[in-house]
Design a protein around this motif. Sequence first.
Motif, mmCIF file in Angstrom:
data_model
loop_
_atom_site.group_PDB
_atom_site.id
_atom_site.type_symbol
_atom_site.label_atom_id
_atom_site.label_comp_id
_atom_site.label_asym_id
_atom_site.label_seq_id
_atom_site.Cartn_x
_atom_site.Cartn_y
_atom_site.Cartn_z
ATOM 1 N N ARG A 111 0.840 -1.204 0.000
ATOM 2 C CA ARG A 111 0.000 0.000 0.000
ATOM 3 C C ARG A 111 0.875 1.255 0.000
ATOM 4 N NH1 ARG A 111 -6.050 1.263 1.549
ATOM 5 N NH2 ARG A 111 -5.854 3.444 1.983
ATOM 6 N N LEU A 256 -6.402 -5.030 -9.741
ATOM 7 C CA LEU A 256 -7.161 -4.521 -8.599
ATOM 8 C C LEU A 256 -7.718 -3.135 -8.895
ATOM 9 C CD1 LEU A 256 -8.087 -4.728 -5.644
ATOM 10 C CD2 LEU A 256 -5.883 -3.803 -4.947
ATOM 11 N N LEU A 257 -6.875 -2.264 -9.472
ATOM 12 C CA LEU A 257 -7.356 -0.917 -9.807
ATOM 13 C C LEU A 257 -8.542 -0.989 -10.761
ATOM 14 C CD1 LEU A 257 -4.490 1.607 -10.502
ATOM 15 C CD2 LEU A 257 -5.850 1.283 -8.472
ATOM 16 N N GLY A 261 -11.794 0.069 -9.135
ATOM 17 C CA GLY A 261 -12.056 1.462 -9.431
ATOM 18 C C GLY A 261 -12.974 1.709 -10.604
ATOM 19 N N THR A 264 -17.271 0.258 -9.592
ATOM 20 C CA THR A 264 -17.747 1.027 -8.445
ATOM 21 C C THR A 264 -18.132 2.443 -8.856
ATOM 22 O OG1 THR A 264 -15.418 1.513 -8.099
ATOM 23 C CG2 THR A 264 -16.380 -0.181 -6.696
ATOM 24 N N ALA A 268 -21.828 4.137 -9.219
ATOM 25 C CA ALA A 268 -22.174 5.321 -8.420
ATOM 26 C C ALA A 268 -22.700 6.428 -9.339
ATOM 27 C CB ALA A 268 -20.963 5.798 -7.636
ATOM 28 N N ILE A 308 -20.563 -0.911 -3.505
ATOM 29 C CA ILE A 308 -20.031 -2.215 -3.071
ATOM 30 C C ILE A 308 -20.835 -2.618 -1.845
ATOM 31 C CG2 ILE A 308 -18.044 -3.386 -2.013
ATOM 32 C CD1 ILE A 308 -17.501 -2.903 -4.860
ATOM 33 N N PHE A 311 -17.882 -6.967 1.841
ATOM 34 C CA PHE A 311 -16.539 -7.560 1.781
ATOM 35 C C PHE A 311 -16.447 -8.559 2.917
ATOM 36 C CE2 PHE A 311 -14.679 -4.499 -1.256
ATOM 37 C CZ PHE A 311 -13.815 -5.358 -1.914
ATOM 38 N N ARG A 313 -14.216 -11.030 5.833
ATOM 39 C CA ARG A 313 -13.032 -11.182 6.672
ATOM 40 C C ARG A 313 -13.049 -12.589 7.278
ATOM 41 N NH1 ARG A 313 -12.375 -7.017 4.305
ATOM 42 N NH2 ARG A 313 -11.869 -4.978 5.173
ATOM 43 N N GLY A 363 -19.421 3.384 2.761
ATOM 44 C CA GLY A 363 -19.473 3.021 1.345
ATOM 45 C C GLY A 363 -18.088 2.793 0.755
ATOM 46 N N GLY A 374 -8.834 4.501 -3.458
ATOM 47 C CA GLY A 374 -9.210 5.392 -4.564
ATOM 48 C C GLY A 374 -10.369 6.310 -4.229
ATOM 49 N N GLU A 381 -13.933 12.192 -9.669
ATOM 50 C CA GLU A 381 -14.582 11.776 -10.921
ATOM 51 C C GLU A 381 -16.079 12.085 -10.884
ATOM 52 O OE1 GLU A 381 -13.623 7.911 -12.650
ATOM 53 O OE2 GLU A 381 -11.925 7.790 -11.278
HETATM 54 C C1 HEM Z 1 -17.623 5.054 -5.724
HETATM 55 C C2 HEM Z 1 -16.495 4.395 -5.981
HETATM 56 C C3 HEM Z 1 -15.836 3.399 -5.063
HETATM 57 C C4 HEM Z 1 -16.366 2.647 -4.054
HETATM 58 C C5 HEM Z 1 -17.802 2.615 -3.562
HETATM 59 C C6 HEM Z 1 -15.278 1.836 -3.513
HETATM 60 C C7 HEM Z 1 -15.421 0.961 -2.447
HETATM 61 C C8 HEM Z 1 -14.363 0.295 -1.832
HETATM 62 C C9 HEM Z 1 -14.477 -0.488 -0.635
HETATM 63 C C10 HEM Z 1 -15.778 -0.764 0.121
HETATM 64 C C11 HEM Z 1 -13.227 -0.953 -0.314
HETATM 65 C C12 HEM Z 1 -12.861 -1.759 0.943
HETATM 66 C C13 HEM Z 1 -12.355 -3.162 0.728
HETATM 67 C C14 HEM Z 1 -12.379 -3.983 2.006
HETATM 68 O O1 HEM Z 1 -13.208 -3.769 2.886
HETATM 69 O O2 HEM Z 1 -11.549 -4.909 2.104
HETATM 70 C C15 HEM Z 1 -12.319 -0.471 -1.343
HETATM 71 C C16 HEM Z 1 -10.956 -0.745 -1.409
HETATM 72 C C17 HEM Z 1 -10.147 -0.372 -2.448
HETATM 73 N N1 HEM Z 1 -10.473 0.491 -3.485
HETATM 74 FE FE1 HEM Z 1 -12.266 1.403 -3.771
HETATM 75 N N2 HEM Z 1 -14.142 2.107 -4.222
HETATM 76 C C18 HEM Z 1 -14.424 3.050 -5.168
HETATM 77 C C19 HEM Z 1 -13.538 3.603 -6.082
HETATM 78 C C20 HEM Z 1 -12.221 3.250 -6.221
HETATM 79 C C21 HEM Z 1 -11.309 3.753 -7.220
HETATM 80 C C22 HEM Z 1 -11.664 4.832 -8.250
HETATM 81 C C23 HEM Z 1 -10.119 3.095 -7.073
HETATM 82 C C24 HEM Z 1 -8.844 3.221 -7.847
HETATM 83 C C25 HEM Z 1 -8.762 3.540 -9.106
HETATM 84 C C26 HEM Z 1 -10.274 2.191 -5.949
HETATM 85 C C27 HEM Z 1 -9.287 1.370 -5.467
HETATM 86 C C28 HEM Z 1 -9.382 0.612 -4.314
HETATM 87 C C29 HEM Z 1 -8.294 -0.193 -3.803
HETATM 88 C C30 HEM Z 1 -6.900 -0.334 -4.421
HETATM 89 C C31 HEM Z 1 -8.769 -0.816 -2.629
HETATM 90 C C32 HEM Z 1 -7.999 -1.786 -1.742
HETATM 91 C C33 HEM Z 1 -7.369 -1.039 -0.582
HETATM 92 C C34 HEM Z 1 -6.577 -1.960 0.348
HETATM 93 O O3 HEM Z 1 -6.814 -3.157 0.398
HETATM 94 O O4 HEM Z 1 -5.699 -1.420 1.052
HETATM 95 N N3 HEM Z 1 -11.563 2.298 -5.469
HETATM 96 N N4 HEM Z 1 -13.022 0.303 -2.235
#
Ligand code: HEM
Length: 420
Positions: A111, A256-257, A261, A264, A268, A308, A311, A313, A363, A374, A381
């Motif tokens: 990270r 992953l990205l 990303g 989601t 939205a 989303i 998730f 655990r 969220g 992200g 965005e």
């Molecule tokens: C409205 C848009 C988005 C929503 C609702 C959303 C939601 C989430 C949620 C709920 C998690 C938590 C995962 C967990 O609980 O284990 C997460 C993690 C993550 N999201 Fe988003 N996301 C959004 C947009 C984005 C964007 C635009 C990117 C990148 C381009 C992104 C990259 C990531 C990454 C890399 C993680 C993993 C973080 C980690 O494990 O340390 N997300 N997202």
Amino acid sequence: MGARTRADEHDVDLAGLEFWARPAEERLAAFARLRSRDRPVFFKERRVPFVRDGRGFYALVRHADVVHAGRNAKVFSSEPAATSPEPPPWIVLLFGRPMVNMDDPRHARLRRIVSRAFTPRRLARIDEHITATARTIVDDLLERRSGDFVADVAARLPIAVICAMMGIPERDHAKVAACVDAMTEYSGVRGDVVRLRALRLLVGNLRAIVVLHRLVARLGRERRRRPADDLVSALVNADIDGERLSVRELGAFFDLLLVAGNETTRNALAHGLRLFTDHPDQRALLLADFDGRIGGAVEEIVRYSSPIMQFRRTLTCDYELNGQSFRKGDKVVLFYGSANRDETVFADPDVFDITRSPNPHVGFGGPGPHLCLGANLARRELAAMYRELFTRAPGIRATGAPELLLSGFDNGIKRLPYEI
Ligand code: HEM
């Protein structure tokens, strides 16, 4: 094993796709009943073809429980996977493990490296690209005047932004988009799917991963030889405590990205148009003071629609939470969509209110090491896209019901008719 409260046979089955096919109001009412139970309920999972057996999970549906599990990552582990069912071990061996499925310290190390993609400086730089892409999308929409909002607007922005961040050439964007679709379709596979269809989707998923990894590996090798001022160069040449990101890790991060990303943000965006169509009073509020209201509007769209929904655990030790004694190895699923409607945290949780303050929604995940990396990019965005839409096509509205994705994970909209 601690005593289990099972959901009533005929009540709800959060592990089955039938539940997720039910109308949203019914599902929300079922979650409200689950929140009022004295402890988390256990759901048995069906076997998913070609994937190891999932035994079942406890549903964490209250805001306090979801936040507690997110914060206590030492007890509520993201390994072996933060999704259920988990990917087969050979996929992990071949293609690497994305950091969302890792615990610290491995997760923290990755990270730290990939956070370079999301520094305020880099985000400010990508802002220009976001605005320019949103402008082009609205130029096209003004000519078309009606169509499918998902294809014409929502699907276009996030993929263009991620590809630009990674330095993927424009000619490859369509290929990337097709791969993401294949991966998303496979992630929706549950025990209810017949073997042949599951196999077809699995093959499509594998092919997509191979294509994406090749694409980004080629780029990674080029940037290692000749660094440029872009993200892939920063990632492959980052040296953190003597460690660098391998090309396989770069591939896993790109997947992953794209998966995290893309869908989601796209969902939205589409939920937002539907909500502003159904709630003209909220649209009027936003348009009366766009700059003052857009931040709150974006948070409320994410809370209300929860793109989303869950998730997972896995417990690393025996543990007690909210009246339930968990055993080491038990699975829990954090239902973000339910936590976002928790009546003990949000007044009138089923009301869409862009002035809601405070709005401690989950969220973007609960507070803790896996909070969405992200989130700020997604906020930019959404704000940029609505700014272009509502200033240049202020009458835009959905003209029919959305066609929803059948999934317990993504609150997805496949199609949404619109006109301006
Ligand atoms: C409205 C848009 C988005 C929503 C609702 C959303 C939601 C989430 C949620 C709920 C998690 C938590 C995962 C967990 O609980 O284990 C997460 C993690 C993550 N999201 Fe988003 N996301 C959004 C947009 C984005 C964007 C635009 C990117 C990148 C381009 C992104 C990259 C990531 C990454 C890399 C993680 C993993 C973080 C980690 O494990 O340390 N997300 N997202």
